[in-house]
Design a protein around this motif. Structure first.
Motif, PDB file in Angstrom:
ATOM      1  N   MET A 107      36.037  42.900  64.455  1.00 44.03           N
ATOM      2  CA  MET A 107      37.438  42.471  64.437  1.00 44.03           C
ATOM      3  C   MET A 107      38.123  42.959  65.714  1.00 44.03           C
ATOM      4  SD  MET A 107      40.319  43.368  61.567  1.00 44.03           S
ATOM      5  CE  MET A 107      39.208  42.881  60.262  1.00 44.03           C
ATOM      6  N   THR A 108      38.822  42.087  66.422  1.00 46.28           N
ATOM      7  CA  THR A 108      39.491  42.451  67.666  1.00 46.28           C
ATOM      8  C   THR A 108      40.868  41.799  67.689  1.00 46.28           C
ATOM      9  OG1 THR A 108      38.851  40.556  69.018  1.00 46.28           O
ATOM     10  CG2 THR A 108      37.233  42.318  68.781  1.00 46.28           C
ATOM     11  N   LEU A 109      41.577  42.042  68.794  1.00 48.54           N
ATOM     12  CA  LEU A 109      42.865  41.389  68.994  1.00 48.54           C
ATOM     13  C   LEU A 109      42.724  39.933  69.396  1.00 48.54           C
ATOM     14  CD1 LEU A 109      45.162  43.926  70.871  1.00 48.54           C
ATOM     15  CD2 LEU A 109      45.166  43.314  68.455  1.00 48.54           C
ATOM     16  N   GLY A 110      41.513  39.484  69.653  1.00 47.16           N
ATOM     17  CA  GLY A 110      41.309  38.095  70.037  1.00 47.16           C
ATOM     18  C   GLY A 110      41.885  37.154  68.994  1.00 47.16           C
ATOM     19  N   GLY A 111      42.714  36.206  69.434  1.00 49.07           N
ATOM     20  CA  GLY A 111      43.339  35.262  68.523  1.00 49.07           C
ATOM     21  C   GLY A 111      44.802  35.076  68.843  1.00 49.07           C
ATOM     22  N   VAL A 112      45.539  34.571  67.883  1.00 53.48           N
ATOM     23  CA  VAL A 112      46.963  34.275  68.056  1.00 53.48           C
ATOM     24  C   VAL A 112      47.775  35.124  67.093  1.00 53.48           C
ATOM     25  CG1 VAL A 112      48.723  32.458  68.031  1.00 53.48           C
ATOM     26  CG2 VAL A 112      46.372  31.907  68.706  1.00 53.48           C
ATOM     27  N   TRP A 113      48.855  35.747  67.608  1.00 55.62           N
ATOM     28  CA  TRP A 113      49.685  36.659  66.837  1.00 55.62           C
ATOM     29  C   TRP A 113      51.152  36.258  66.960  1.00 55.62           C
ATOM     30  CZ3 TRP A 113      47.282  40.613  64.156  1.00 55.62           C
ATOM     31  CH2 TRP A 113      45.933  40.827  64.485  1.00 55.62           C
ATOM     32  N   PRO A 153      39.638  48.216  62.801  1.00 56.84           N
ATOM     33  CA  PRO A 153      40.445  48.864  61.774  1.00 56.84           C
ATOM     34  C   PRO A 153      39.728  48.870  60.426  1.00 56.84           C
ATOM     35  CG  PRO A 153      41.310  46.680  62.260  1.00 56.84           C
ATOM     36  CD  PRO A 153      40.249  46.955  63.276  1.00 56.84           C
ATOM     37  N   THR A 154      39.911  49.952  59.679  1.00 61.48           N
ATOM     38  CA  THR A 154      39.311  50.080  58.355  1.00 61.48           C
ATOM     39  C   THR A 154      40.402  50.458  57.358  1.00 61.48           C
ATOM     40  OG1 THR A 154      38.851  52.455  58.558  1.00 61.48           O
ATOM     41  CG2 THR A 154      37.202  50.935  59.462  1.00 61.48           C
ATOM     42  N   SER A 178      59.508  44.132  83.338  1.00 64.49           N
ATOM     43  CA  SER A 178      58.162  44.386  82.810  1.00 64.49           C
ATOM     44  C   SER A 178      58.288  45.107  81.472  1.00 64.49           C
ATOM     45  CB  SER A 178      57.347  45.260  83.771  1.00 64.49           C
ATOM     46  OG  SER A 178      57.268  44.705  85.062  1.00 64.49           O
ATOM     47  N   SER A 179      57.199  45.116  80.706  1.00 64.92           N
ATOM     48  CA  SER A 179      57.179  45.830  79.427  1.00 64.92           C
ATOM     49  C   SER A 179      55.875  46.573  79.235  1.00 64.92           C
ATOM     50  CB  SER A 179      57.355  44.852  78.253  1.00 64.92           C
ATOM     51  OG  SER A 179      58.693  44.475  78.072  1.00 64.92           O
ATOM     52  N   GLY A 180      55.947  47.661  78.471  1.00 63.27           N
ATOM     53  CA  GLY A 180      54.773  48.357  77.980  1.00 63.27           C
ATOM     54  C   GLY A 180      54.855  48.455  76.465  1.00 63.27           C
ATOM     55  N   LEU A 181      53.748  48.195  75.775  1.00 64.34           N
ATOM     56  CA  LEU A 181      53.705  48.224  74.315  1.00 64.34           C
ATOM     57  C   LEU A 181      52.493  49.039  73.873  1.00 64.34           C
ATOM     58  CD1 LEU A 181      54.193  44.970  75.325  1.00 64.34           C
ATOM     59  CD2 LEU A 181      54.989  44.852  72.960  1.00 64.34           C
ATOM     60  N   SER A 182      52.672  49.864  72.853  1.00 65.17           N
ATOM     61  CA  SER A 182      51.570  50.677  72.361  1.00 65.17           C
ATOM     62  C   SER A 182      51.699  50.854  70.852  1.00 65.17           C
ATOM     63  CB  SER A 182      51.573  52.043  73.058  1.00 65.17           C
ATOM     64  OG  SER A 182      50.477  52.832  72.649  1.00 65.17           O
ATOM     65  N   GLY A 183      50.575  50.832  70.174  1.00 65.08           N
ATOM     66  CA  GLY A 183      50.581  50.998  68.722  1.00 65.08           C
ATOM     67  C   GLY A 183      49.178  50.830  68.175  1.00 65.08           C
ATOM     68  N   GLN A 184      49.075  50.178  67.018  1.00 63.08           N
ATOM     69  CA  GLN A 184      47.754  49.979  66.434  1.00 63.08           C
ATOM     70  C   GLN A 184      47.734  48.771  65.512  1.00 63.08           C
ATOM     71  OE1 GLN A 184      46.348  52.970  63.590  1.00 63.08           O
ATOM     72  NE2 GLN A 184      48.458  53.528  63.110  1.00 63.08           N
ATOM     73  N   LEU A 185      46.527  48.235  65.371  1.00 62.43           N
ATOM     74  CA  LEU A 185      46.232  47.213  64.381  1.00 62.43           C
ATOM     75  C   LEU A 185      45.684  47.920  63.153  1.00 62.43           C
ATOM     76  CD1 LEU A 185      45.752  44.268  63.476  1.00 62.43           C
ATOM     77  CD2 LEU A 185      43.571  44.345  64.706  1.00 62.43           C
ATOM     78  N   SER A 186      46.340  47.723  62.015  1.00 63.79           N
ATOM     79  CA  SER A 186      45.882  48.400  60.802  1.00 63.79           C
ATOM     80  C   SER A 186      45.811  47.420  59.646  1.00 63.79           C
ATOM     81  CB  SER A 186      46.814  49.562  60.444  1.00 63.79           C
ATOM     82  OG  SER A 186      48.118  49.095  60.153  1.00 63.79           O
ATOM     83  N   LEU A 187      45.144  47.838  58.602  1.00 66.23           N
ATOM     84  CA  LEU A 187      45.028  47.034  57.386  1.00 66.23           C
ATOM     85  C   LEU A 187      46.071  47.522  56.384  1.00 66.23           C
ATOM     86  CD1 LEU A 187      41.139  46.863  56.991  1.00 66.23           C
ATOM     87  CD2 LEU A 187      42.667  45.173  58.040  1.00 66.23           C
TER      88      LEU A 187
END
Length: 271
Positions: A1-7, A50-51, A79-88
């Motif tokens: 599972m990755t960030l690949g795709g559309v969000w 993510p688990t 410009s922008s910087g963004l940081s966080g996580q993908l979680s379930l």
């Protein structure tokens, strides 16, 4: 599972992302707020998926100069910087990012110059990007004020940066390395190479790095180089993966100031 795709986030803005080796993320951002357009995104993701017990740390940077043409406005220098996580969350993917948008100049009727903080939540629309985005091509580097080696006063954090022009010189790609706490990792990001030509004294930038592809942190830097004083001031957003019920402690924030300590890629000292 990755960030690949559309969000898609709560404002209706869309990120269309592709993932490459080394955790590199690249794609486009279509905004539905403020100045509408299509913009380039670059960053990193942790390799670990993510688990139910841990998320996947992410850092992204956006250049707000539209690559789709149209009428320009002050935000094209931002410009922008963004940081966080993908979680379930309850079995569904949730991408939550702290967002630092760097307005290097005022936008009359919208905002004054400054750094604006937001929390953005994205839901997956598709597992497949609408179109595969190619990684940025590194043609000849340019003699930009951001190019060179930068260090904090205590020498604990060092950035070594090169700048490459995006097609048509719309903005600059930034590539190089981050040295922090004895760890050296790759940097990718963006900067406003048109700041001086636009009559601005602040050159905005968004930089990303991930110190360890397995466990992070995923770091986004967002800030400005003051073209008058030569000081580079960056907000550092550093995210680690957490359990799904502890995402409120995923990201820490620090402000760092840098001075140039070595010449740029052309051997020219700009101090």
């Amino acid at each position: 599972m990755t960030l690949g795709g559309v969000w898609q986030n709560e404002y209706g803005s869309i990120m269309d992302l592709s993932v490459y080796g080394g955790g590199l993320v690249f794609g486009t951002y279509s905004s539905s707020t403020g100045s509408t357009g299509e913009y380039r995104v670059i960053g990193f993701q942790q390799n670990a998926n993510p688990t139910t017990t841990a998320g996947q740390a992410v850092a992204l940077a956006i250049a707000w100069h539209s690559i789709a043409g149209g009428k320009g406005d002050p935000s094209w220098n931002w410009s922008s910087g963004l940081s966080g996580q993908l979680s379930l969350q309850n079995g569904k993917e949730s991408l939550v990012l702290a967002h630092a948008m760097v307005a290097s100049s005022a936008f009359p009727g919208l905002c004054a110059a400054g750094t604006y903080i937001d929390k953005l939540t994205y839901a997956r629309v598709s597992d497949t990007p609408r179109e595969a985005s190619e990684k940025p091509l590194q043609t000849a580097a340019v003699a930009d004020p951001m190019a060179g080696t930068w260090a904090t006063a205590d020498g604990a954090t060092v950035l070594t940066l090169r700048v490459y022009p995006y097609t048509g010189n719309l903005f600059g790609w930034v590539s190089g390395s981050l040295s922090n706490g004895g760890t050296v990792c790759q940097i990718e990001g963006v900067t406003d190479i048109n700041a001086a030509a636009s009559g601005l004294t602040l050159q905005s930038t968004g930089l990303t790095a991930i110190q360890n592809l397995q466990n992070g942190p995923a770091i986004a830097f967002a800030g400005c180089l003051d073209l008058r004083t030569g000081q580079l001031t960056l907000l550092k957003l550093a995210s680690l993966s957490t359990a799904p019920d502890a995402t409120y402690v995923q990201t820490t924030v620090d402000q760092l100031s840098f001075r140039r300590v070595a010449a740029d890629h052309n051997g020219k000292c700009r101090d």
